[in-house]
Motif scaffolding. Sequence first.
Motif, PDB file in Angstrom:
ATOM      1  N   ALA A 289       0.879  -1.180   0.000  1.00 39.62           N
ATOM      2  CA  ALA A 289       0.000   0.000   0.000  1.00 39.62           C
ATOM      3  C   ALA A 289       0.910   1.221   0.000  1.00 39.62           C
ATOM      4  O   ALA A 289       2.012   1.167   0.553  1.00 39.62           O
ATOM      5  N   GLN A 290       0.443   2.291  -0.625  1.00 46.43           N
ATOM      6  CA  GLN A 290       1.288   3.490  -0.583  1.00 46.43           C
ATOM      7  C   GLN A 290       1.437   3.949   0.869  1.00 46.43           C
ATOM      8  O   GLN A 290       2.509   4.248   1.338  1.00 46.43           O
ATOM      9  N   VAL A 291       0.286   3.998   1.579  1.00 44.14           N
ATOM     10  CA  VAL A 291       0.324   4.451   2.978  1.00 44.14           C
ATOM     11  C   VAL A 291      -0.485   3.487   3.839  1.00 44.14           C
ATOM     12  O   VAL A 291      -1.604   3.107   3.477  1.00 44.14           O
ATOM     13  N   VAL A 292       0.085   3.087   4.977  1.00 42.33           N
ATOM     14  CA  VAL A 292      -0.685   2.351   5.992  1.00 42.33           C
ATOM     15  C   VAL A 292      -0.957   3.314   7.144  1.00 42.33           C
ATOM     16  O   VAL A 292      -0.044   3.973   7.649  1.00 42.33           O
TER      17      VAL A 292
ATOM     18  N   GLY B 229     -14.248   4.065  -0.724  1.00 40.76           N
ATOM     19  CA  GLY B 229     -13.685   2.733  -0.969  1.00 40.76           C
ATOM     20  C   GLY B 229     -12.375   2.486  -0.225  1.00 40.76           C
ATOM     21  O   GLY B 229     -11.557   1.664  -0.652  1.00 40.76           O
ATOM     22  N   ILE B 230     -12.167   3.202   0.873  1.00 39.74           N
ATOM     23  CA  ILE B 230     -10.912   3.017   1.632  1.00 39.74           C
ATOM     24  C   ILE B 230     -10.979   1.698   2.397  1.00 39.74           C
ATOM     25  O   ILE B 230     -11.923   1.474   3.167  1.00 39.74           O
ATOM     26  N   PRO B 231     -10.013   0.803   2.203  1.00 36.71           N
ATOM     27  CA  PRO B 231     -10.043  -0.442   2.979  1.00 36.71           C
ATOM     28  C   PRO B 231      -9.720  -0.183   4.454  1.00 36.71           C
ATOM     29  O   PRO B 231      -8.776   0.540   4.771  1.00 36.71           O
TER      30      PRO B 231
ATOM     31  N   GLY C 206      -5.745  10.924  -4.353  1.00 32.16           N
ATOM     32  CA  GLY C 206      -5.341   9.823  -5.245  1.00 32.16           C
ATOM     33  C   GLY C 206      -4.252   8.942  -4.664  1.00 32.16           C
ATOM     34  O   GLY C 206      -3.555   8.240  -5.400  1.00 32.16           O
ATOM     35  N   ILE C 207      -4.069   8.978  -3.352  1.00 33.55           N
ATOM     36  CA  ILE C 207      -3.020   8.152  -2.722  1.00 33.55           C
ATOM     37  C   ILE C 207      -3.672   6.931  -2.076  1.00 33.55           C
ATOM     38  O   ILE C 207      -4.535   7.074  -1.201  1.00 33.55           O
TER      39      ILE C 207
ATOM     40  N   ILE D  93       1.844  14.496   3.324  1.00 30.85           N
ATOM     41  CA  ILE D  93       2.315  13.356   2.515  1.00 30.85           C
ATOM     42  C   ILE D  93       1.991  13.589   1.038  1.00 30.85           C
ATOM     43  O   ILE D  93       2.773  13.271   0.149  1.00 30.85           O
ATOM     44  N   ALA D  94       0.844  14.212   0.804  1.00 32.55           N
ATOM     45  CA  ALA D  94       0.429  14.454  -0.586  1.00 32.55           C
ATOM     46  C   ALA D  94       1.143  15.665  -1.198  1.00 32.55           C
ATOM     47  O   ALA D  94       0.922  15.981  -2.360  1.00 32.55           O
TER      48      ALA D  94
END
Length: 436
Positions: free
Chosen positions: A34-37, A205-207, A56-57, A389-390
Amino acid sequence: MKVSIFHPEFQTRPYWWDAFTPHPLPELELPHEAQVVVIGSGYAGLSAAIELSRNGIGCIVLDANEPGFGGSTRNGGMVSGGVNVGKGYVAKALAPEQAIPFLEDAADAFGYIEDLIARENIDCGWTKSGYFLGAWSTKHFLDMQKKVDILNAHASADAYLVPPDRQREEIGSDYYRGGLVIGRAAHLHPALYFKGLLNIAKRLGIPIASKTPVIQLDEVGTGWDVKTPRGTIKARDVIIATNGYTGAVTPELKRRVVPVGSYIIATEELPDGLAEAISPRNRSIADTRRVLTYYRLSPDRKRLIFGGRAKFAPTELKEAAQILHGFMTDRFPELKSIRLTHAWTGNVAFTVDEMPHMGKFGNLHYALGCNGSGVAMMSYLGHQTARKIAGRINRTCAFDRPEFPDHPLYNGNPWFLPLIGTYFRSRDWLDRQLDR
Ligand SMILES: Cc1cc2nc3c(=O)[nH]c(=O)nc-3n(C[C@H](O)[C@H](O)[C@H](O)COP(=O)(O)OP(=O)(O)OC[C@H]3O[C@@H](n4cnc5c(N)ncnc54)[C@H](O)[C@@H]3O)c2cc1C
């Protein structure tokens, strides 16, 4: 015969959970990358994930428990814009000029949550009815005078003093020596605010993986291996959003936040007219005692929700409830026969400098240290961390500072809290004696 203060249906769980109970989400398969946890799914973690996703991250949120298990569905729901920054109970209070950037960003945090709730139409009982801070002693009242101008100039606080002879316009009690009103303050239903954030995250749709504790973090090259009992995720960035539940996975952060249990009780519905009599303006109320209490009416204005530091060591909820009931009836003797329906607790994260912090520890992002006021602040710091971060920030947030102090006597085990409790109680007693 002594009448019980406990209602027959008394429950040791948050009153707020009657409207929304944190529950595990359907189990999802963990991705390998994943890009970010984001670790922790309270206000901070979800706010970060929402902003990352909108930029979009790709990210995943992991929580050791159910989403919302922590302070985010247990708190008092009182939202203030900056008045609580750097209280100076233990740490040295900031000089007014030093406080300005923090007050400005705390005020920004209030604007942020107010806009978010309106824009996303979150049905969480947002009520902007102001805040009354009761002065425990005349000296505390005089000290408040020094703060009004700076709060108005830099935290858009709409603040003014209320002398003792007008106190009953604010609160149905003579317990305090006057106080300070902050007009730009609100209260909300904390679990419904959380549910609103969760719904946004779901829509995007974020897991979110519940019951998935992170058990180890290994820095590998420029990224991280995030280990859980259900597998390892490779991530470019990791955000720690664990506040009062920060554990051994991040020992350097655990040493910088002191988890302190805060307790709350809810009364049964009050007889007609009593709620209005004790809180005529439906304010959020707190006081300047070191053994702090904070209280407000429920969103339907039928009950009193009364919180405080019942004890400074882990305590049975029924015992804590009895202590809080005593504090409540000290302020409102007319509530003596009112029974309690709920009592609960949750962890607040205190920091050595009594300030919230965001930033990077080595290569690890964090948003931590609400110091008891995190509804607006932790949402804001999660959001700010994601924007950082973005690459979407054009100025550094005041709470994003390289220094995050620790203390040589604290290694993550808050053994000293009972001593602080004794000190606070003695100081409160002395403050009032000096008033006579
Ligand atoms: C009783 C009480 C009353 C309060 N009253 C107020 C108030 O009136 N006004 C106000 O502004 N603030 C108040 N607060 C503070 C506010 O609730 C918190 O600041 C805020 O909820 C913190 O949100 P968070 O997202 O940072 O952390 P939390 O909501 O606490 O979430 C942290 C999460 O991290 C998870 N976690 C921890 N370790 C791991 C791991 N290793 N792996 C995966 N997950 C992990 C936990 O399970 C938890 O769900 C109160 C707090 C309490 C406890």
